[in-house]
Design a protein around this motif. Structure first.
Motif, mmCIF file in Angstrom:
data_model
loop_
_atom_site.group_PDB
_atom_site.id
_atom_site.type_symbol
_atom_site.label_atom_id
_atom_site.label_comp_id
_atom_site.label_asym_id
_atom_site.label_seq_id
_atom_site.Cartn_x
_atom_site.Cartn_y
_atom_site.Cartn_z
ATOM 1 N N VAL A 13 -11.070 -4.336 -89.284
ATOM 2 C CA VAL A 13 -10.835 -5.164 -88.098
ATOM 3 C C VAL A 13 -9.344 -5.457 -88.060
ATOM 4 C CG1 VAL A 13 -11.346 -7.352 -86.957
ATOM 5 C CG2 VAL A 13 -13.136 -6.175 -88.241
ATOM 6 N N ASN A 14 -8.688 -4.990 -87.020
ATOM 7 C CA ASN A 14 -7.219 -5.090 -86.933
ATOM 8 C C ASN A 14 -6.557 -4.621 -88.230
ATOM 9 O OD1 ASN A 14 -7.422 -6.088 -84.302
ATOM 10 N ND2 ASN A 14 -7.650 -8.188 -85.051
ATOM 11 N N ALA B 159 -10.206 -7.207 -80.380
ATOM 12 C CA ALA B 159 -9.829 -6.635 -81.679
ATOM 13 C C ALA B 159 -9.856 -5.110 -81.653
ATOM 14 C CB ALA B 159 -10.779 -7.141 -82.761
ATOM 15 N N ASP B 160 -9.239 -4.549 -82.683
ATOM 16 C CA ASP B 160 -9.225 -3.103 -82.867
ATOM 17 C C ASP B 160 -10.053 -2.794 -84.109
ATOM 18 O OD1 ASP B 160 -8.646 -0.467 -83.062
ATOM 19 O OD2 ASP B 160 -6.458 -0.693 -83.003
ATOM 20 N N PHE C 24 -13.577 -4.732 -76.827
ATOM 21 C CA PHE C 24 -12.804 -4.413 -78.023
ATOM 22 C C PHE C 24 -12.670 -2.909 -78.132
ATOM 23 C CE2 PHE C 24 -17.202 -5.249 -79.159
ATOM 24 C CZ PHE C 24 -17.564 -4.187 -79.969
ATOM 25 N N SER D 46 -8.511 -18.696 -83.453
ATOM 26 C CA SER D 46 -7.418 -18.358 -82.528
ATOM 27 C C SER D 46 -6.301 -19.396 -82.525
ATOM 28 C CB SER D 46 -7.941 -18.203 -81.101
ATOM 29 O OG SER D 46 -8.846 -17.143 -81.052
ATOM 30 N N VAL E 197 -14.917 -10.767 -81.999
ATOM 31 C CA VAL E 197 -13.989 -9.634 -82.098
ATOM 32 C C VAL E 197 -13.426 -9.233 -80.734
ATOM 33 C CG1 VAL E 197 -14.977 -8.739 -84.231
ATOM 34 C CG2 VAL E 197 -15.783 -7.844 -82.038
#
Ligand code: FAD
Ligand code: FES
Ligand code: FES
Lengths: 155, 288
Positions: free
Chosen positions: A55-56, A73-74, A9, B54, A70
């Protein structure tokens, strides 16, 4: 032995690869594996907001997130809010100007929530600010100056 | 703690393949806002976590032919940002706005709120009043469509099988003349697991109540609809006498517990006060 997984991530713009146990919490991985201790760990049950990270782009409680979840994720922590040249985010500046910090334990979460609100609402009212930081507790009870600091960033 | 494995299936086929293959204690997870505290408290000890987050096609809010459909993975924040929810089902909108705090709402899902089956689950009373259905899937078979008032069995117990997934929730768009309200009484607004909550919807024709739906949270082992109360309102002009009658019925129909938040006696009293407040607000005519 707990099952381990490799998780990739982005944290504060940098790509990271970490080997984590399946039940490891994001807050612990950030603090212990990556040394990002700006994110605080307090109640561990979602009640206090001191573990808040983006998170995002959305604020989330890192004590209620599995690190394995995660992947891809960013993530932005309080360490990533300042610009690369080290200059602070206006919300951080405002917390300094308004002495909105006592022990500082709630500050990373408060600053992130302030930033998040201002991103969506450029001139929030006092009650909008109070509503937005509802989940972030200040045990030093310095709410007045915290709200004032966030409000001063509005335009 | 026992060994835990974790997977993130991309579609329902992958979910059910994983369920079939693994002979382990499974647990579906969505926003994890309940599951992680439960795991830490060792209230549950799953061996395989199946992360549903997801499953993109279970994350939506749609309106089609007068039916509103909400994917199970839709977050509470998304409900509070939805024009469809705000305009077509204001009671669900206000319940979403009152759930926890912005941080919880960003992760908490509507499916997780119902599947968790807390007596105080905030999504339950408005969805009961809206006569919602829970749609599920289990393996290759046909899905089920369960009326929400048949869904809860007790605290943290539902009719769902361990390997059954909520896919979405549906309800008919209320009539334009319908008015409703959601009131939640909790202590310390910030965290506020309800002490009592009420969702009320009525359709009036002139002074006469044509249809009434009343649902309560936190005063019984599950969120409930109060059928006797609804019957006592329908077909009548609602005056102070009827309201008084109803508040007596209410006290008879609920079975609250005493816990750290409030005593049973207090909950009974608060429920009847809340009901009076709710019906008076709604009769005043604001479309909330
Ligand atoms: C600080 C805090 C405040 C809170 N305040 C409130 C509040 O005011 N009101 C309230 O109602 N709740 C509150 N909660 C509880 C919780 O946030 C909600 O119930 C939330 O909606 C749960 O959703 P989730 O996606 O996080 O569920 P998870 O924790 O991921 O799952 C909960 C349960 O549902 C099951 N599940 C999840 N999705 C599905 C699915 N699609 N199909 C089948 N089973 C599924 C899981 O297996 C698990 O048993 C609060 C929690 C915290 C931490
Ligand atoms: S440590 Fe995460 S909310 Fe308190
Ligand atoms: S400054 Fe101490 S907790 Fe807020």
């Amino acid at each position: 032995m707990m099952k381990r997984k490799i998780v990739n991530f982005k944290v504060n713009g940098e790509s990271r690869e970490v080997l984590v146990e399946s039940n490891a919490l994001l807050v612990n991985v950030l603090r212990e594996e990556l040394g990002l201790t700006g994110t605080k760990y307090s109640c561990g049950t979602g009640q206090c907001g001191s573990c808040t990270v983006l998170v995002n782009g959305k604020p989330a409680l890192s004590c209620l997130m599995l690190a394995v979840a995660v992947d891809g994720a960013d993530i932005v922590t309080i360490e990533g809010l300042a610009k690369p040249d080290g200059s602070l985010d206006p919300v951080q500046e405002a917390f300094l100007d308004h002495s909105a910090i006592q022990c500082g334990f709630c500050t990373p979460g408060m600053v992130i929530m302030g930033r998040d609100l201002l991103n969506k609402n450029s001139n929030p009212s006092e009650s909008e600010i109070q509503e937005h930081i509802k989940g972030t507790l200040c045990r030093c009870t310095g709410y007045t100056s915290i709200v004032r600091a966030i409000k001063s960033c509005g335009k | 703690m026992n060994e835990i494995d974790y997977i993130t299936p991309k579609n329902l086929e992958e979910v059910f393949r994983a369920v079939e293959k693994k002979k382990r204690k499974i647990k579906f997870i969505a926003g994890c806002t309940n599951v992680i505290p439960y795991m830490r408290g060792e209230a549950i000890s799953p061996e395989l976590l199946i992360d549903l987050s997801s499953l993109e096609n279970l994350n939506y809010i749609r309106e089609e032919n007068g039916i509103i459909a909400i994917g199970a993975l839709t977050t509470i924040s998304k409900l509070t940002a939805s024009e469809i929810i705000r305009n077509q089902s204001p009671i669900l909108f206000s319940a979403a706005s009152l759930l926890g705090n912005p941080l919880t709402r960003n992760r908490a899902t509507i499916g997780g709120n119902l599947a968790d089956a807390s007596p105080a689950a905030d999504m339950a009373p408005p969805l009961l009043a809206l006569e919602a259905f829970v749609h599920t899937k289990r393996g290759e078979g046909e899905g089920r469509e369960i009326s929400l008032d048949k869904f809860f069995l007790g605290p943290n117990k539902t009719v769902l099988a361990e390997d059954e997934i909520i896919t979405h929730i549906t309800f008919s768009k209320p009539k334009d003349s319908a008015r409703g309200i959601y009131i939640k009484l909790g202590f310390r607004n910030s965290m506020a697991i309800s002490v009592v909550s009420i969702a009320l919807m009525i359709e009036m024709e002139g002074k006469v109540c044509q249809k009434a739906r009343v649902a309560l949270g936190a005063v019984s082992p599950t969120p409930i609809r109060v059928y006797r109360l609804e019957k006592n309102l329908e077909g009548k002009e609602i005056d102070q006498e009827i309201i008084q009658e109803c508040s007596v019925i209410l006290k008879e129909e609920i079975s609250p517990i005493s816990d750290i938040r409030a005593s049973a006696e207090y909950r009974k009293l608060a429920t009847s006060v809340l009901f009076k407040r709710a019906i008076q607000e709604v009769l005043k005519g604001e479309k909330t």
